[in-house]
Design a protein around this motif. Structure first.
Motif, PDB file in Angstrom:
ATOM      1  N   PHE A 122       0.734  -1.544  -0.240  1.00  0.00           N
ATOM      2  CA  PHE A 122       0.094   0.367  -0.026  1.00  0.00           C
ATOM      3  C   PHE A 122       1.135   1.752  -0.433  1.00  0.00           C
ATOM      4  O   PHE A 122       0.017   2.030  -0.243  1.00  0.00           O
ATOM      5  N   GLY A 123       1.800   1.298   0.113  1.00  0.00           N
ATOM      6  CA  GLY A 123       3.128   2.489   0.395  1.00  0.00           C
ATOM      7  C   GLY A 123       3.328   2.695   1.687  1.00  0.00           C
ATOM      8  O   GLY A 123       1.836   2.893   2.710  1.00  0.00           O
ATOM      9  N   ALA A 124       4.481   3.521   2.163  1.00  0.00           N
ATOM     10  CA  ALA A 124       4.388   4.206   3.612  1.00  0.00           C
ATOM     11  C   ALA A 124       3.659   5.183   3.670  1.00  0.00           C
ATOM     12  O   ALA A 124       3.355   5.290   4.903  1.00  0.00           O
ATOM     13  N   ARG A 125       3.208   5.848   2.686  1.00  0.00           N
ATOM     14  CA  ARG A 125       2.614   7.327   3.525  1.00  0.00           C
ATOM     15  C   ARG A 125       1.160   7.274   3.861  1.00  0.00           C
ATOM     16  O   ARG A 125       0.679   7.097   4.524  1.00  0.00           O
ATOM     17  N   ALA A 126       0.367   5.496   3.080  1.00  0.00           N
ATOM     18  CA  ALA A 126      -0.715   5.583   3.528  1.00  0.00           C
ATOM     19  C   ALA A 126      -0.848   4.119   4.822  1.00  0.00           C
ATOM     20  O   ALA A 126      -1.306   4.579   5.847  1.00  0.00           O
ATOM     21  N   VAL A 127      -0.263   3.943   4.863  1.00  0.00           N
ATOM     22  CA  VAL A 127       0.394   2.356   6.608  1.00  0.00           C
ATOM     23  C   VAL A 127       1.042   4.251   7.669  1.00  0.00           C
ATOM     24  O   VAL A 127       0.356   3.735   8.785  1.00  0.00           O
ATOM     25  N   VAL A 128       1.398   5.032   7.220  1.00  0.00           N
ATOM     26  CA  VAL A 128       1.908   6.490   8.806  1.00  0.00           C
ATOM     27  C   VAL A 128       0.778   6.276   9.083  1.00  0.00           C
ATOM     28  O   VAL A 128       0.113   5.868   9.985  1.00  0.00           O
ATOM     29  N   SER A 129      -0.066   7.152   7.843  1.00  0.00           N
ATOM     30  CA  SER A 129      -0.916   7.570   8.153  1.00  0.00           C
ATOM     31  C   SER A 129      -1.784   6.910   8.884  1.00  0.00           C
ATOM     32  O   SER A 129      -2.531   6.904   9.835  1.00  0.00           O
ATOM     33  N   ALA A 130      -2.281   5.835   8.335  1.00  0.00           N
ATOM     34  CA  ALA A 130      -3.493   4.762   8.627  1.00  0.00           C
ATOM     35  C   ALA A 130      -2.717   3.945  10.691  1.00  0.00           C
ATOM     36  O   ALA A 130      -3.787   4.295  11.093  1.00  0.00           O
ATOM     37  N   GLY A 131      -1.975   4.171  10.942  1.00  0.00           N
ATOM     38  CA  GLY A 131      -0.951   3.783  12.006  1.00  0.00           C
ATOM     39  C   GLY A 131      -0.874   4.399  13.273  1.00  0.00           C
ATOM     40  O   GLY A 131      -1.914   4.110  13.959  1.00  0.00           O
ATOM     41  N   LEU A 132      -1.465   5.662  12.669  1.00  0.00           N
ATOM     42  CA  LEU A 132      -1.130   6.940  13.274  1.00  0.00           C
ATOM     43  C   LEU A 132      -2.574   6.955  13.948  1.00  0.00           C
ATOM     44  O   LEU A 132      -3.150   7.777  15.059  1.00  0.00           O
ATOM     45  N   VAL A 133      -3.744   6.838  12.417  1.00  0.00           N
ATOM     46  CA  VAL A 133      -5.205   6.935  12.913  1.00  0.00           C
ATOM     47  C   VAL A 133      -6.005   6.143  13.845  1.00  0.00           C
ATOM     48  O   VAL A 133      -6.630   6.188  14.724  1.00  0.00           O
ATOM     49  N   VAL A 134      -5.250   4.664  13.721  1.00  0.00           N
ATOM     50  CA  VAL A 134      -5.770   3.437  15.276  1.00  0.00           C
ATOM     51  C   VAL A 134      -5.186   3.744  15.917  1.00  0.00           C
ATOM     52  O   VAL A 134      -5.754   3.856  16.956  1.00  0.00           O
ATOM     53  N   LEU A 135      -3.845   4.564  16.344  1.00  0.00           N
ATOM     54  CA  LEU A 135      -3.163   5.104  17.669  1.00  0.00           C
ATOM     55  C   LEU A 135      -4.264   6.111  18.157  1.00  0.00           C
ATOM     56  O   LEU A 135      -4.758   5.931  19.232  1.00  0.00           O
ATOM     57  N   ALA A 136      -4.351   6.337  17.429  1.00  0.00           N
ATOM     58  CA  ALA A 136      -5.334   8.623  17.717  1.00  0.00           C
ATOM     59  C   ALA A 136      -6.209   7.355  18.003  1.00  0.00           C
ATOM     60  O   ALA A 136      -7.321   7.899  19.355  1.00  0.00           O
ATOM     61  N   PHE A 137      -6.916   6.428  17.803  1.00  0.00           N
ATOM     62  CA  PHE A 137      -8.505   5.740  18.046  1.00  0.00           C
ATOM     63  C   PHE A 137      -8.628   5.183  19.349  1.00  0.00           C
ATOM     64  O   PHE A 137      -9.109   5.486  19.616  1.00  0.00           O
ATOM     65  N   ALA A 138      -7.656   4.466  19.480  1.00  0.00           N
ATOM     66  CA  ALA A 138      -7.169   3.936  20.867  1.00  0.00           C
ATOM     67  C   ALA A 138      -7.271   5.091  21.633  1.00  0.00           C
ATOM     68  O   ALA A 138      -7.566   4.222  23.005  1.00  0.00           O
ATOM     69  N   ALA A 139      -6.407   5.587  21.724  1.00  0.00           N
ATOM     70  CA  ALA A 139      -5.998   6.603  22.502  1.00  0.00           C
ATOM     71  C   ALA A 139      -7.395   7.479  23.149  1.00  0.00           C
ATOM     72  O   ALA A 139      -8.194   7.388  24.264  1.00  0.00           O
ATOM     73  N   LEU A 140      -8.185   7.724  22.062  1.00  0.00           N
ATOM     74  CA  LEU A 140      -9.833   8.451  22.212  1.00  0.00           C
ATOM     75  C   LEU A 140     -10.219   7.932  23.244  1.00  0.00           C
ATOM     76  O   LEU A 140     -11.234   7.732  24.448  1.00  0.00           O
ATOM     77  N   LEU A 141     -10.394   5.996  22.710  1.00  0.00           N
ATOM     78  CA  LEU A 141     -10.994   5.303  23.633  1.00  0.00           C
ATOM     79  C   LEU A 141     -10.716   4.986  24.687  1.00  0.00           C
ATOM     80  O   LEU A 141     -11.330   4.944  26.241  1.00  0.00           O
TER      81      LEU A 141
END
Length: 525
Positions: free
Chosen positions: A333-352
């Motif tokens: 998928f490319g590094a940009r997509a994976v880094v962005s998605a990983g940070l979104v997952v991290l944000a979701f987990a922290a907000l949860l």
């Protein structure tokens, strides 16, 4: 030119694997020392009467010194002999651990942690830089990966080992366990490692090293002391101003030096800059979480030290699994997509996680903690590889040094800033009605102190208020982490360059030298 005082051809000495095993033991010790103290802090706070601010210093004294001295430490090894400086670093780490084990007050523990940071700063880059003298190119990448794996494996082992030691021995045992490991590393260096050096390396810039240490120290001091003294306190404002002046002076000096220790021009590469920011943020959040979670598990939920360490494993497990899976996902998928998605997952987990309540229990915690680990792994691995891949091969060595230094700085500021946010929120929410002024002040120092006073006074209401105040503060910390991760995800999606097709993850690694091989292997583990 590299001088090697060993007549055997590189890669032919059968003892090289024994030497590698000793280096792994040394890096394993540094790895679990990164997390072992987090589990010990609640116990140490109770035994030593440490406030939240003092606990922050116990954690940050090691990280600040480590970050400030890692680059000059590598240069010292190049100029004066890597084996010699590696032995010196292990010896300093051993002495600091012994002082910590015998410490009788908070100041002695902080001093011991600072000494250990000096030793760790010498060991970390040099344990990797001696590998080219032991292994031929065909074995070198494997050897670097094994050493880096030792450091990474120490992260989940730290809480478990620390918890077991605290359940069976006194709190100083979390320092004492370092002694045999460091001694083993010293013996292996003396008998198994050849001496290597690089006379052409730049001289150690003492002024730049001093500016780095003083600037970081002033910044961390201001952040830690602000909740207690007030953000407008003259001493806090002076510390912030001093940090700004010192760091600015460092940047200006490094821009004028022909061969800088911290090559700030590397930040002009967009891919390096934004990937480095992402990796630094991950360390910021990880260090902050590992500071605020153990007191919640140990004091609020009532688990013992070993139980606390075991209950941190879901985050470490998610991190390791995601780190292993990151490279194939990046290839697709490319590094940009994976880094962005990983940070979104991290944000979701922290907000949860910010929705944690006093009555939520560990079941809810293990849910968001596991997701946090996956977010970490899928963001930090491609971010580090992408940062180094954005640089020309001849800049990879200095780039990996700057990347590792900034990651450590992110960790130090994470403990300082998020710990201070927690301390201020806890103090503001704690209900100390009816307590004498001095006792109320002590109770506001930390959730551990509040529980000690509640136990002595048989004040169940104070313990309940302390639990509620701590969970409120932890929720604020997680909310800040979530917002920061979400903003970083948007920046990564907007500004990270696309993946260059046809370029393998380890392209140019051998030409770039052991520093970049080490950094990429460290990212993958």
């Amino acid at each position: 030119m590299v001088t090697v005082t060993n007549s055997s051809p590189v890669g032919s000495d059968p003892r090289r694997w024994w030497a590698l095993g000793a280096l792994v033991a040394s890096m394993l010790t540094l790895g679990f020392d990164t997390t072992i103290l987090n589990v010990a802090l609640p116990t140490m706070a109770e035994r030593l009467g440490a406030t939240t601010e003092e606990q922050q210093w116990m954690a940050d004294a090691y990280i600040v010194v480590f970050a400030a001295l890692m680059l000059p430490a590598g240069l010292l090894g190049d100029r004066f002999g890597r084996r010699r400086m590696l032995i010196t670093g292990l010896g300093i780490f051993l002495v600091g651990s012994l002082v910590g084990a015998l410490a009788g007050d908070v100041d002695a523990v902080i001093a011991a942690r600072a000494v250990m940071g000096v030793g760790a700063a010498l060991v970390t880059p040099l344990a990797l830089s001696v590998l080219p003298s032991l292994f031929a190119p065909g074995e070198r990448t494997k050897a670097v990966g094994i050493v880096s794996a030792g450091s990474t494996l120490g992260l989940p082992l730290g809480p478990i080992i620390g918890g077991w030691l605290l359940d069976h021995f006194w709190w100083g045992s979390v320092f004492l366990i370092n002694l045999p490991m460091a001694a083993l590393g010293i013996a292996a260096c003396v008998f198994l490692l050849p001496e290597t050096r690089d006379p052409a390396s730049p001289r150690v810039d003492v002024a730049s090293a001093a500016l780095t240490a003083a600037g970081l120290g002033a910044l961390v001091y201001a952040i830690i002391e602000a909740p207690t003294r007030g953000w407008g306190d003259p001493l806090v404002l002076t510390a912030f101003a001093a940090a700004a002046v010192l760091i600015t002076a460092l940047v200006l000096r490094e821009r004028r030096v022909e061969r800088p220790m911290l090559d700030m021009t590397l930040l002009a590469h967009r891919g390096f800059l934004f990937n480095t920011l992402a990796a630094t943020l991950v360390m910021f959040v990880l260090s902050g979480l590992l500071f605020v979670l153990p007191p919640y598990l140990q004091v609020v939920l009532g688990h013992d030290a070993l139980g606390t360490g075991v209950r941190l494993l879901p985050m470490m497990g998610g991190l390791i699994i995601a780190a292993r899976a990151a490279q194939p996902v990046v290839a697709r998928f490319g590094a940009r997509a994976v880094v962005s998605a990983g940070l979104v997952v991290l944000a979701f987990a922290a907000l949860l996680g910010s929705r944690t309540s006093v009555d939520a229990g560990y079941g809810f915690t293990v849910l968001w903690l596991s997701v946090v680990g996956f977010g970490f792994g899928f963001s930090v691995v491609p971010a580090m590889s992408g940062a180094l891949g954005a640089l020309p091969a001849d800049r990879a060595g200095s780039g990996s040094g700057l990347l590792m230094t900034l990651r450590q700085v992110g960790g130090a500021i994470g403990v300082a800033l998020l710990g201070s946010l927690l301390a201020g929120a806890f103090r503001d929410r704690l209900d100390v009605t009816g307590l004498p002024a001095g006792v109320a002040d002590t109770a506001g120092d930390s959730v551990v102190a509040a529980h000690v006073i509640a136990d002595r006074a048989h004040a169940d209401s104070l313990a309940a208020s302390a639990n509620a105040a701590y969970v409120h503060g932890m929720g604020l910390v997680l909310l800040v982490c979530g917002i920061a991760a979400l903003v970083s995800a948007l920046l990564a999606a907007a500004f990270l360059p696309g993946t260059r097709p046809g370029r393998p993850a380890d392209a140019d690694a051998e030409e770039a030298g052991p520093a970049v091989v080490a950094a990429r292997a460290d990212a993958r583990q």
